[in-house]
Motif scaffolding. Structure first.
Motif, PDB file in Angstrom:
ATOM      1  N   UNK A  91       9.823  67.256  39.669  1.00 28.21           N
ATOM      2  CA  UNK A  91      10.513  66.060  39.166  1.00 28.21           C
ATOM      3  C   UNK A  91      11.852  65.864  39.887  1.00 28.21           C
ATOM      4  N   UNK A  92      12.592  66.953  40.095  1.00 30.25           N
ATOM      5  CA  UNK A  92      13.866  66.841  40.815  1.00 30.25           C
ATOM      6  C   UNK A  92      13.638  66.383  42.258  1.00 30.25           C
ATOM      7  N   UNK A  93      12.598  66.916  42.888  1.00 28.68           N
ATOM      8  CA  UNK A  93      12.296  66.510  44.265  1.00 28.68           C
ATOM      9  C   UNK A  93      11.901  65.029  44.315  1.00 28.68           C
ATOM     10  N   UNK A  94      11.108  64.597  43.328  1.00 26.81           N
ATOM     11  CA  UNK A  94      10.708  63.190  43.264  1.00 26.81           C
ATOM     12  C   UNK A  94      11.938  62.305  43.061  1.00 26.81           C
ATOM     13  N   UNK A  95      12.812  62.709  42.151  1.00 28.38           N
ATOM     14  CA  UNK A  95      14.018  61.917  41.894  1.00 28.38           C
ATOM     15  C   UNK A  95      14.876  61.807  43.153  1.00 28.38           C
ATOM     16  N   UNK A  96      15.043  62.900  43.860  1.00 26.58           N
ATOM     17  CA  UNK A  96      15.839  62.871  45.084  1.00 26.58           C
ATOM     18  C   UNK A  96      15.194  61.967  46.128  1.00 26.58           C
ATOM     19  N   UNK A  97      13.890  62.039  46.247  1.00 31.43           N
ATOM     20  CA  UNK A  97      13.179  61.219  47.241  1.00 31.43           C
ATOM     21  C   UNK A  97      13.265  59.736  46.904  1.00 31.43           C
ATOM     22  N   UNK A  98      13.088  59.371  45.629  1.00 35.45           N
ATOM     23  CA  UNK A  98      13.163  57.952  45.256  1.00 35.45           C
ATOM     24  C   UNK A  98      14.577  57.415  45.419  1.00 35.45           C
ATOM     25  N   UNK A  99      15.584  58.244  45.128  1.00 36.36           N
ATOM     26  CA  UNK A  99      16.970  57.815  45.364  1.00 36.36           C
ATOM     27  C   UNK A  99      17.191  57.569  46.855  1.00 36.36           C
ATOM     28  N   UNK A 100      16.676  58.474  47.708  1.00 37.61           N
ATOM     29  CA  UNK A 100      16.830  58.329  49.157  1.00 37.61           C
ATOM     30  C   UNK A 100      16.138  57.069  49.665  1.00 37.61           C
ATOM     31  N   UNK A 101      15.067  56.669  48.987  1.00 40.44           N
ATOM     32  CA  UNK A 101      14.353  55.448  49.370  1.00 40.44           C
ATOM     33  C   UNK A 101      15.013  54.191  48.812  1.00 40.44           C
ATOM     34  N   UNK A 102      16.014  54.370  47.963  1.00 43.13           N
ATOM     35  CA  UNK A 102      16.725  53.232  47.397  1.00 43.13           C
ATOM     36  C   UNK A 102      16.039  52.595  46.202  1.00 43.13           C
ATOM     37  N   UNK A 103      15.105  53.304  45.575  1.00 39.90           N
ATOM     38  CA  UNK A 103      14.423  52.755  44.404  1.00 39.90           C
ATOM     39  C   UNK A 103      15.292  52.925  43.166  1.00 39.90           C
ATOM     40  N   UNK A 104      15.208  51.972  42.267  1.00 42.50           N
ATOM     41  CA  UNK A 104      15.943  52.090  41.010  1.00 42.50           C
ATOM     42  C   UNK A 104      15.264  53.140  40.137  1.00 42.50           C
ATOM     43  N   UNK A 105      16.001  53.749  39.215  1.00 41.59           N
ATOM     44  CA  UNK A 105      15.376  54.709  38.312  1.00 41.59           C
ATOM     45  C   UNK A 105      14.216  54.103  37.525  1.00 41.59           C
ATOM     46  N   UNK A 106      14.358  52.848  37.106  1.00 43.68           N
ATOM     47  CA  UNK A 106      13.285  52.183  36.372  1.00 43.68           C
ATOM     48  C   UNK A 106      12.014  52.062  37.197  1.00 43.68           C
ATOM     49  N   UNK A 107      12.165  51.659  38.455  1.00 45.70           N
ATOM     50  CA  UNK A 107      10.984  51.518  39.323  1.00 45.70           C
ATOM     51  C   UNK A 107      10.377  52.887  39.625  1.00 45.70           C
ATOM     52  N   UNK A 108      11.214  53.880  39.811  1.00 52.05           N
ATOM     53  CA  UNK A 108      10.713  55.231  40.067  1.00 52.05           C
ATOM     54  C   UNK A 108       9.880  55.727  38.883  1.00 52.05           C
ATOM     55  N   UNK A 109      10.358  55.432  37.658  1.00 53.68           N
ATOM     56  CA  UNK A 109       9.597  55.824  36.466  1.00 53.68           C
ATOM     57  C   UNK A 109       8.281  55.063  36.378  1.00 53.68           C
ATOM     58  N   UNK A 110       8.302  53.779  36.706  1.00 54.54           N
ATOM     59  CA  UNK A 110       7.063  52.993  36.707  1.00 54.54           C
ATOM     60  C   UNK A 110       6.047  53.590  37.669  1.00 54.54           C
ATOM     61  N   UNK A 111       6.501  53.951  38.861  1.00 55.51           N
ATOM     62  CA  UNK A 111       5.600  54.537  39.854  1.00 55.51           C
ATOM     63  C   UNK A 111       5.044  55.878  39.369  1.00 55.51           C
ATOM     64  N   UNK A 112       5.908  56.667  38.725  1.00 53.60           N
ATOM     65  CA  UNK A 112       5.448  57.960  38.203  1.00 53.60           C
ATOM     66  C   UNK A 112       4.405  57.753  37.111  1.00 53.60           C
ATOM     67  N   UNK A 113       4.639  56.822  36.209  1.00 56.34           N
ATOM     68  CA  UNK A 113       3.669  56.518  35.150  1.00 56.34           C
ATOM     69  C   UNK A 113       2.337  56.088  35.747  1.00 56.34           C
ATOM     70  N   UNK A 114       2.396  55.213  36.750  1.00 58.84           N
ATOM     71  CA  UNK A 114       1.165  54.759  37.402  1.00 58.84           C
ATOM     72  C   UNK A 114       0.428  55.930  38.038  1.00 58.84           C
TER      73      UNK A 114
END
Length: 121
Positions: A91-114
């Motif tokens: 989860x920490x690695x995913x969070x770091x990667x999505x931040x590096x890609x410039x995704x919002x936390x909300x969108x990152x959570x949506x992608x994880x749910x999907x």
């Protein structure tokens, strides 16, 4: 991995192998993710028939101690608290990667749910 067999024991060799690998995994001497030798290699190292080691590995896999990943090999399984810890790391690695890609936390959570097969939110 050092296993020793007692040829004078009333315990069958496959059970000696199974019990020792299970004990090493439980104690942490073989940590989750540790790659085990192939059935053929371990059989050769111990002077056992391939089917003897294969039976031990089958029983270890059925009990969740090890997992086979096809051609990648056989590994000590991640279980219980180890699974929680590995999940937190992922989860920490995913969070770091999505931040590096410039995704919002909300969108990152949506992608994880999907990805997990659930609906967002």
């Amino acid at each position: 991995m050092i296993l020793s067999l007692d040829p004078t024991s009333h315990v069958p060799p496959f059970e000696q192998v199974r019990a020792q690998v299970a004990a090493l995994a439980a104690s942490g001497a073989l940590p989750p993710g540790h790659r085990l030798p192939t059935v053929r290699r371990l059989a050769g190292d111990l002077g056992l028939a391939v089917n003897t080691v294969a039976r031990a590995y089958r029983e270890l896999e059925q009990s969740g101690v090890i997992e086979t990943r096809g051609r990648a090999g056989t590994f000590i399984a991640v279980r219980g608290a180890d699974a929680e810890r590995e999940g937190a790391v992922a989860a920490r690695e995913y969070a770091a990667r999505t931040r590096a890609l410039g995704l919002s936390p909300g969108r990152a959570l949506e992608l994880a749910h999907e990805a997990l097969g659930g609906a967002p939110g």
